[in-house]
Each structure stands twice: as C-alpha cells, then as structure tokens.
Scaffold this motif. Structure first.
Motif, PDB file in Angstrom:
ATOM      1  N   ASP A 113       0.818  -1.217   0.000  1.00  9.37           N
ATOM      2  CA  ASP A 113       0.000   0.000   0.000  1.00  9.37           C
ATOM      3  C   ASP A 113       0.850   1.264   0.000  1.00  9.37           C
ATOM      4  OD1 ASP A 113      -2.122  -1.704   0.093  1.00  9.37           O
ATOM      5  OD2 ASP A 113      -2.654  -1.306   2.192  1.00  9.37           O
ATOM      6  N   GLY A 114       2.048   1.183   0.565  1.00 11.39           N
ATOM      7  CA  GLY A 114       2.920   2.350   0.625  1.00 11.39           C
ATOM      8  C   GLY A 114       3.436   2.799  -0.726  1.00 11.39           C
ATOM      9  N   LEU A 115       3.257   1.964  -1.741  1.00 12.68           N
ATOM     10  CA  LEU A 115       3.725   2.308  -3.081  1.00 12.68           C
ATOM     11  C   LEU A 115       2.637   2.935  -3.931  1.00 12.68           C
ATOM     12  CD1 LEU A 115       5.732  -0.950  -3.838  1.00 12.68           C
ATOM     13  CD2 LEU A 115       6.630   1.245  -3.023  1.00 12.68           C
ATOM     14  N   SER A 116       1.378   2.768  -3.527  1.00 15.20           N
ATOM     15  CA  SER A 116       0.284   3.178  -4.403  1.00 15.20           C
ATOM     16  C   SER A 116      -0.734   4.108  -3.764  1.00 15.20           C
ATOM     17  CB  SER A 116      -0.446   1.931  -4.921  1.00 15.20           C
ATOM     18  OG  SER A 116      -0.919   1.151  -3.834  1.00 15.20           O
ATOM     19  N   GLU A 117      -0.509   4.509  -2.518  1.00 11.21           N
ATOM     20  CA  GLU A 117      -1.470   5.373  -1.845  1.00 11.21           C
ATOM     21  C   GLU A 117      -0.794   6.618  -1.273  1.00 11.21           C
ATOM     22  OE1 GLU A 117      -3.579   3.100   1.061  1.00 11.21           O
ATOM     23  OE2 GLU A 117      -4.615   1.875  -0.424  1.00 11.21           O
ATOM     24  N   TRP A 118       0.151   7.177  -2.038  1.00  9.25           N
ATOM     25  CA  TRP A 118       0.882   8.325  -1.494  1.00  9.25           C
ATOM     26  C   TRP A 118      -0.029   9.520  -1.252  1.00  9.25           C
ATOM     27  CZ3 TRP A 118       4.832   9.183   1.280  1.00  9.25           C
ATOM     28  CH2 TRP A 118       5.213  10.503   1.509  1.00  9.25           C
ATOM     29  N   GLU A 119      -0.985   9.762  -2.121  1.00  8.86           N
ATOM     30  CA  GLU A 119      -1.859  10.930  -1.971  1.00  8.86           C
ATOM     31  C   GLU A 119      -2.579  10.901  -0.630  1.00  8.86           C
ATOM     32  OE1 GLU A 119      -5.624  13.040  -4.311  1.00  8.86           O
ATOM     33  OE2 GLU A 119      -4.329  11.630  -5.366  1.00  8.86           O
ATOM     34  N   LYS A 120      -3.025   9.719  -0.235  1.00  7.09           N
ATOM     35  CA  LYS A 120      -3.705   9.568   1.057  1.00  7.09           C
ATOM     36  C   LYS A 120      -2.750   9.849   2.211  1.00  7.09           C
ATOM     37  CE  LYS A 120      -6.076   6.008   3.789  1.00  7.09           C
ATOM     38  NZ  LYS A 120      -6.548   4.593   3.774  1.00  7.09           N
ATOM     39  N   ARG A 121      -1.529   9.313   2.134  1.00 10.77           N
ATOM     40  CA  ARG A 121      -0.547   9.512   3.211  1.00 10.77           C
ATOM     41  C   ARG A 121      -0.099  10.971   3.261  1.00 10.77           C
ATOM     42  NH1 ARG A 121       1.684   6.156   6.545  1.00 10.77           N
ATOM     43  NH2 ARG A 121       3.796   6.376   7.354  1.00 10.77           N
ATOM     44  N   ALA A 122       0.088  11.567   2.074  1.00 17.45           N
ATOM     45  CA  ALA A 122       0.511  12.966   2.026  1.00 17.45           C
ATOM     46  C   ALA A 122      -0.546  13.872   2.633  1.00 17.45           C
ATOM     47  CB  ALA A 122       0.794  13.370   0.590  1.00 17.45           C
ATOM     48  N   ALA A 123      -1.828  13.569   2.400  1.00 16.33           N
ATOM     49  CA  ALA A 123      -2.916  14.399   2.929  1.00 16.33           C
ATOM     50  C   ALA A 123      -2.863  14.465   4.453  1.00 16.33           C
ATOM     51  CB  ALA A 123      -4.256  13.856   2.458  1.00 16.33           C
ATOM     52  N   PHE A 124      -2.487  13.357   5.073  1.00 11.80           N
ATOM     53  CA  PHE A 124      -2.364  13.330   6.537  1.00 11.80           C
ATOM     54  C   PHE A 124      -1.297  14.310   6.996  1.00 11.80           C
ATOM     55  CE2 PHE A 124      -0.108  11.731  10.277  1.00 11.80           C
ATOM     56  CZ  PHE A 124      -1.143  11.582  11.191  1.00 11.80           C
ATOM     57  N   PHE A 125      -0.130  14.277   6.348  1.00 13.99           N
ATOM     58  CA  PHE A 125       0.962  15.159   6.766  1.00 13.99           C
ATOM     59  C   PHE A 125       0.728  16.610   6.348  1.00 13.99           C
ATOM     60  CE2 PHE A 125       3.171  11.080   7.173  1.00 13.99           C
ATOM     61  CZ  PHE A 125       3.735  11.254   8.431  1.00 13.99           C
ATOM     62  N   ILE A 126       0.015  16.823   5.270  1.00 11.04           N
ATOM     63  CA  ILE A 126      -0.334  18.199   4.890  1.00 11.04           C
ATOM     64  C   ILE A 126      -1.193  18.825   5.977  1.00 11.04           C
ATOM     65  CG2 ILE A 126      -1.714  19.572   3.268  1.00 11.04           C
ATOM     66  CD1 ILE A 126      -0.699  17.638   1.066  1.00 11.04           C
ATOM     67  N   ARG A 127      -2.119  18.045   6.506  1.00 14.57           N
ATOM     68  CA  ARG A 127      -2.940  18.558   7.612  1.00 14.57           C
ATOM     69  C   ARG A 127      -2.073  18.856   8.840  1.00 14.57           C
ATOM     70  NH1 ARG A 127      -6.057  15.631  12.069  1.00 14.57           N
ATOM     71  NH2 ARG A 127      -6.933  17.432  13.141  1.00 14.57           N
ATOM     72  N   VAL A 128      -1.130  17.969   9.136  1.00 16.83           N
ATOM     73  CA  VAL A 128      -0.234  18.192  10.269  1.00 16.83           C
ATOM     74  C   VAL A 128       0.516  19.513  10.099  1.00 16.83           C
ATOM     75  CG1 VAL A 128       1.836  17.361  11.440  1.00 16.83           C
ATOM     76  CG2 VAL A 128       0.044  15.742  10.792  1.00 16.83           C
ATOM     77  N   ILE A 129       1.026  19.748   8.897  1.00 19.07           N
ATOM     78  CA  ILE A 129       1.811  20.949   8.624  1.00 19.07           C
ATOM     79  C   ILE A 129       0.938  22.205   8.682  1.00 19.07           C
ATOM     80  CG2 ILE A 129       3.057  22.168   6.784  1.00 19.07           C
ATOM     81  CD1 ILE A 129       4.131  19.348   5.958  1.00 19.07           C
ATOM     82  N   GLU A 130      -0.241  22.132   8.097  1.00 14.58           N
ATOM     83  CA  GLU A 130      -1.079  23.332   7.986  1.00 14.58           C
ATOM     84  C   GLU A 130      -1.771  23.696   9.292  1.00 14.58           C
ATOM     85  OE1 GLU A 130      -3.618  22.594   4.643  1.00 14.58           O
ATOM     86  OE2 GLU A 130      -2.038  23.098   3.188  1.00 14.58           O
ATOM     87  N   GLU A 131      -2.100  22.683  10.112  1.00 15.05           N
ATOM     88  CA  GLU A 131      -2.791  22.983  11.372  1.00 15.05           C
ATOM     89  C   GLU A 131      -1.833  23.010  12.564  1.00 15.05           C
ATOM     90  OE1 GLU A 131      -6.288  20.617  11.962  1.00 15.05           O
ATOM     91  OE2 GLU A 131      -6.843  20.677   9.839  1.00 15.05           O
ATOM     92  N   PHE A 132      -0.798  22.264  12.506  1.00 11.09           N
ATOM     93  CA  PHE A 132       0.309  22.173  13.454  1.00 11.09           C
ATOM     94  C   PHE A 132      -0.089  22.451  14.902  1.00 11.09           C
ATOM     95  CE2 PHE A 132       4.867  22.653  14.695  1.00 11.09           C
ATOM     96  CZ  PHE A 132       5.282  21.456  14.154  1.00 11.09           C
ATOM     97  N   ASP A 133       0.233  23.627  15.463  1.00 16.13           N
ATOM     98  CA  ASP A 133       0.006  23.890  16.886  1.00 16.13           C
ATOM     99  C   ASP A 133      -1.467  23.879  17.274  1.00 16.13           C
ATOM    100  OD1 ASP A 133       2.690  24.101  17.725  1.00 16.13           O
ATOM    101  OD2 ASP A 133       2.816  26.138  16.948  1.00 16.13           O
ATOM    102  N   ALA A 134      -2.364  23.879  16.294  1.00 16.60           N
ATOM    103  CA  ALA A 134      -3.797  23.845  16.590  1.00 16.60           C
ATOM    104  C   ALA A 134      -4.306  22.421  16.790  1.00 16.60           C
ATOM    105  CB  ALA A 134      -4.582  24.514  15.462  1.00 16.60           C
ATOM    106  N   ILE A 135      -3.459  21.430  16.511  1.00 14.22           N
ATOM    107  CA  ILE A 135      -3.878  20.035  16.662  1.00 14.22           C
ATOM    108  C   ILE A 135      -3.930  19.684  18.152  1.00 14.22           C
ATOM    109  CG2 ILE A 135      -3.282  17.634  16.186  1.00 14.22           C
ATOM    110  CD1 ILE A 135      -1.915  18.628  13.624  1.00 14.22           C
ATOM    111  N   PRO A 136      -5.098  19.255  18.661  1.00 19.04           N
ATOM    112  CA  PRO A 136      -5.227  18.977  20.100  1.00 19.04           C
ATOM    113  C   PRO A 136      -4.693  17.605  20.491  1.00 19.04           C
ATOM    114  CG  PRO A 136      -7.308  18.561  19.003  1.00 19.04           C
ATOM    115  CD  PRO A 136      -6.370  19.069  17.940  1.00 19.04           C
ATOM    116  N   LYS A 137      -4.367  17.451  21.757  1.00 20.33           N
ATOM    117  CA  LYS A 137      -3.995  16.139  22.274  1.00 20.33           C
ATOM    118  C   LYS A 137      -5.152  15.182  22.080  1.00 20.33           C
ATOM    119  CE  LYS A 137      -0.660  17.557  25.826  1.00 20.33           C
ATOM    120  NZ  LYS A 137      -0.344  17.541  27.276  1.00 20.33           N
TER     121      LYS A 137
END
Length: 252
Positions: free
Chosen positions: A130-154
């Motif tokens: 799955d790691g070879l064919s679902e990059w868009e899904k994995r990238a979306a997770f990290f894009i959210r991390v980057i864009e929301e960053f300090d606003a992400i709650p525990k």
C-alpha cells in the motif's frame, strides 16, 4: 563517525554520515526522520559496520543536517531518487548495497524498479504494497499536520506526528513542497527488482500495508519479521540484527 556535505543535482547541500570501512552500504531513513534517528541512535549502523561495511547514511533534503530550500524549483517529481543518484555519483559507487526504512525503502524501490539505481542487494524496511500506491492519502495526513500544526489537540490522531515534526525541527515550508514530489509506482514494475532483497518489518507495523505481500511480489526476496510497530521497530536492536544477519560478513 564522520559527517560531510556534498551538493546534489540542483546545488542543495546534503549531509552524509559515514561509519566503518569496507563494502559500501547506502542507508536511507524515513519521512521527517534522519540518519541519526533511524540508523545511528539505536546502533544499527555500527552493528552493520562491524561486519566489514562502510555504512553511508544520507540525510534527505528537508531532513536532518541537510538543507531545506524553499524554491519550488528544488522539488521536481522524484526528487529524493535524484538525491540518491547524486550521492552514488558523488562517491563513484559501482558495487554497493542499498537499504531504506519507510520513505527510504519507498525511494529505493522507485530507484531500482526504474533502473536509475543498481545495487547488488537491497533491504526494504517498514514498507508494504500500500505504501507504493497510496501516497496521496498519506501525504494528505501530513499536509494537515503541517497546515494545522500547533492547533492540533492532544488525542487527535495527528498529534503525535506533529510532536515528532517539532522534535526533529522540520522546516514546514520545505516539507510541504517535498510532499508533492512523491509518485506512485505501478506494481507491475516490481518485477524489475531482480537483485536479492530483504523485506523486514515490525510484527505490529501496518502503516504501509502488507510487507509480506510486497516480498511475495518481488522476484528474489526474503521476508523477516521483527518486533514492533512502524515507530518502535526501528528503535529495537532486532532490526539492525536482522539486516546484518542477512547481509553477512562483507568480502574482504
């Protein structure tokens, strides 16, 4: 341990950490990690070097001690494969082995399957089909991390990743650019990876799908399980031991 820098294809300075003497083994780390975090801190590099290898650990751009440029021109498609090619050319390697964990494994697969990298042997850690064919899904997770960053709650599934990026002092502008450079690989191209390959994965690691299935799709692969999840397997000595055992003592 020695650390030096060299310039990649576009002039970006990349860090290279070297330990040991003997047969060259290039080690590639995971996403938003580093050579220090994946290979040096937990003793894997030293364990392999003891068997007669020169372990060559690259910090990808935007990672570790390498530069993190902000210009879009520094992030063409497949940029990390291009960085590994630049390392191989810089060191004039013609007979070497290649290993990667997670993103490092994904990058290795892309390089070898497309004929741009030609190691004698290959090790793929923490990587499944799955790691070879679902990059868009994995990238979306990290894009959210980057864009929301300090606003992400525990308690949020992304909170741990945010903390990890913060601990690694990742440049978020550069990281966001990097996420758009990854390409999916047609699974039919796995047949091009004909060199002997070790697929090694934590027994609780499901982050990139089935590693055993990946091994079964490769022409000449051995599958080994070690203890741990995607995040913890790299912190245990079993990973380095499995890699060293499969490689065996280097020929003098």
């Amino acid at each position: 341990m020695k650390t030096e820098q060299f310039r990649s294809f576009d002039g970006t300075k990349l860090a290279l950490h070297r330990v040991g003497e003997g047969r060259p083994l290039v080690l590639l780390h995971g996403l938003f990690s580093s050579a220090q975090m994946n290979w040096i801190k937990w003793g894997h590099a030293d364990r392999i070097a003891e068997q007669g290898y020169e372990v060559l650990m690259l910090d990808f751009r935007v990672h570790g001690e390498s530069e993190a440029p902000h210009g879009a021109e520094h992030y063409p498609a497949g940029v990390l494969v291009k960085d590994v090619i630049a390392l191989v050319e810089h060191l004039r390697l013609t007979d070497y082995d290649l290993a990667g964990f997670s993103l490092g494994a994904r990058t290795s697969i892309h390089g070898v399957a497309t004929g741009k990298l030609k190691p004698e042997r290959l090790i793929l850690g923490g990587m499944g089909v799955d790691g070879l064919s679902e990059w868009e899904k994995r990238a979306a997770f990290f894009i959210r991390v980057i864009e929301e960053f300090d606003a992400i709650p525990k308690g949020d599934p992304a909170y741990f990743s945010m903390q990890f990026l913060k601990s690694q002092k990742v440049d978020r502008v550069a990281a966001r650019l990097l996420l758009d450079t990854m390409e999916d690989l047609p699974l039919s191209q796995l047949a091009n990876i004909t060199c002997p390959t070790l697929v090694v994965c934590g027994d609780e690691d499901r982050d990139n799908g089935s590693a055993q299935e990946l091994a079964e799709m490769l022409p000449d692969a051995t599958y080994v399980e070690v203890p741990g999840t995607h995040m913890t397997s790299v912190t245990k000595p079993d990973l380095g031991r499995a890699m060293a055992q499969w490689l065996g003592p280097a020929e003098r």
